[in-house]
Design a protein around this motif. Structure first.
Motif, short mmCIF file in Angstrom:
data_model
loop_
_atom_site.label_atom_id
_atom_site.label_comp_id
_atom_site.label_asym_id
_atom_site.label_seq_id
_atom_site.Cartn_x
_atom_site.Cartn_y
_atom_site.Cartn_z
N PRO A 168 -3.77 5.84 -2.33
CA PRO A 168 -4.26 4.45 -2.30
C PRO A 168 -4.11 3.78 -0.93
O PRO A 168 -4.82 2.80 -0.65
N TYR A 169 -3.23 4.29 -0.08
CA TYR A 169 -3.07 3.68 1.24
C TYR A 169 -4.37 3.75 2.04
O TYR A 169 -4.57 2.99 2.98
N ALA A 170 -5.27 4.66 1.65
CA ALA A 170 -6.56 4.78 2.33
C ALA A 170 -7.37 3.50 2.21
O ALA A 170 -8.26 3.25 3.03
N ALA A 171 -7.06 2.66 1.21
CA ALA A 171 -7.83 1.44 1.00
C ALA A 171 -7.36 0.28 1.86
O ALA A 171 -7.97 -0.79 1.86
N GLU A 172 -6.30 0.48 2.65
CA GLU A 172 -5.75 -0.60 3.46
C GLU A 172 -6.70 -1.08 4.54
O GLU A 172 -6.81 -2.27 4.81
N ALA A 173 -7.39 -0.16 5.20
CA ALA A 173 -8.29 -0.48 6.31
C ALA A 173 -9.10 0.76 6.64
O ALA A 173 -8.69 1.88 6.30
N PRO A 174 -10.25 0.61 7.30
CA PRO A 174 -11.06 1.79 7.65
C PRO A 174 -10.30 2.84 8.45
O PRO A 174 -10.49 4.04 8.23
N GLU A 175 -9.43 2.40 9.38
CA GLU A 175 -8.68 3.37 10.17
C GLU A 175 -7.67 4.13 9.31
O GLU A 175 -7.39 5.31 9.57
N GLU A 176 -7.13 3.48 8.27
CA GLU A 176 -6.21 4.17 7.38
C GLU A 176 -6.96 5.13 6.47
O GLU A 176 -6.45 6.21 6.13
N PHE A 177 -8.17 4.76 6.08
CA PHE A 177 -8.98 5.69 5.28
C PHE A 177 -9.25 6.96 6.09
O PHE A 177 -9.13 8.07 5.56
N PHE A 178 -9.61 6.81 7.36
CA PHE A 178 -9.87 7.99 8.20
C PHE A 178 -8.62 8.85 8.31
O PHE A 178 -8.68 10.09 8.22
N ALA A 179 -7.45 8.24 8.50
CA ALA A 179 -6.21 9.00 8.66
C ALA A 179 -5.82 9.70 7.36
O ALA A 179 -5.42 10.87 7.37
N VAL A 180 -5.93 9.01 6.23
CA VAL A 180 -5.61 9.63 4.94
C VAL A 180 -6.61 10.74 4.62
O VAL A 180 -6.24 11.80 4.10
N ALA A 181 -7.89 10.50 4.92
CA ALA A 181 -8.90 11.53 4.69
C ALA A 181 -8.62 12.76 5.53
O ALA A 181 -8.83 13.90 5.07
N THR A 182 -8.12 12.57 6.75
CA THR A 182 -7.76 13.70 7.60
C THR A 182 -6.62 14.49 7.00
O THR A 182 -6.64 15.74 6.97
N GLU A 183 -5.58 13.80 6.52
CA GLU A 183 -4.48 14.48 5.83
C GLU A 183 -5.02 15.35 4.69
O GLU A 183 -4.67 16.54 4.56
N THR A 184 -5.86 14.75 3.87
CA THR A 184 -6.38 15.43 2.69
C THR A 184 -7.28 16.59 3.08
O THR A 184 -7.25 17.67 2.47
#
Length: 253
Positions: A206-222
């Motif tokens: 859910p942290y991916a929903a914090e901001a576009p840059e966090e979505f990119f970082a979480v998506a990279t982890e995944t």
């Protein structure tokens, strides 16, 4: 063609004192590297060697970083650039490592325009043109293949910021279409927020929903940890990350 940069890198690699056995021990402790080919492992070791030569790993609050820990950090930090170039990690020189989550002070503005000073515990942080900061406890937790990896997350922020500030739109390759990137990530970001607002579970943290840059970082982890999960949740984002990281061998299912 000969270049000073290439010559310097080959000189650093030739003088490296790290044995194949030491690299193998570090790799075997990182499940996310299991699917790499022999050629990919060789290249990753080279990038990690350059990383350890050019970046300083600084333990704080009494933390000592031994050789094995340093190699594990370097291997994970270089995984996103495996099929790119080491220059993608330019612009910063140090990794600061806390024993556990660390507290930072920052300011937030509420909906009424009032600025509040907030103290927040974090597992990692990336400063523009500054150090990469991580928690050793979270680095150890990230050794499980479960889509949580603080090093990959913070390296994604570093890559994102190469064209200015981290905003979820890193410098794309010439054969990529900015419109396709924007469309894929915007739709996915809106979708995860809508799901969370509706009280639904999400395949991404859910942290991916914090901001576009966090979505990119979480998506990279995944993408690197459990690619099949990202491909199931957001196939268009998976496709864009495969193009960006130049990785085509990850399993989609």
């Amino acid at each position: 063609m000969w270049s000073f940069r290439h010559w310097r890198r080959r000189r650093i690699l030739a003088r490296s004192a790290v044995s194949k056995g030491e690299w193998r021990r570090a790799e075997e402790s990182l499940p996310l590297l299991e699917s790499l080919t022999d050629d990919e492992r060789h290249r990753l070791r080279e990038w990690a060697t350059l990383f350890l030569h050019e970046k300083s790993l600084e333990g704080v609050q009494g933390l000592t970083i031994d050789g094995d820990a340093a190699r594990r950090i370097a291997l994970q930090a270089c995984l996103p650039i495996l099929h790119l170039d080491f220059d993608w990690l330019r612009g910063w020189t140090s990794v600061v490592i806390y024993p556990d989550a660390f507290v930072v002070d920052h300011e937030e503005m509420d909906s009424a325009g009032v600025v509040h000073r907030v103290r927040e515990a974090r597992s990692g942080e990336s400063w523009d043109r500054g150090p990469l900061i991580i928690s050793a406890a979270d680095v150890d937790a990230g050794r499980q293949r479960d889509a949580y990896n603080v090093i990959l997350h913070e390296i994604a922020h570093k890559l994102d910021a190469l064209n200015g500030v981290a905003d979820g739109f890193p410098p794309l390759h010439g054969d990529m279409q900015p419109e396709a990137w924007t469309r894929a990530f915007t739709r996915a970001f809106e979708d995860i927020n809508q799901r969370l607002d509706a009280g639904q579970e999400t395949l991404l943290d859910p942290y991916a929903a914090e901001a576009p840059e966090e979505f990119f970082a979480v998506a990279t982890e995944t993408f690197f940890e459990v690619p099949e999960r990202l491909a199931e949740a957001y196939p268009d984002v998976f496709e864009q990350l495969a193009r960006f990281y130049r990785v085509w061998s990850l399993k989609r299912s």
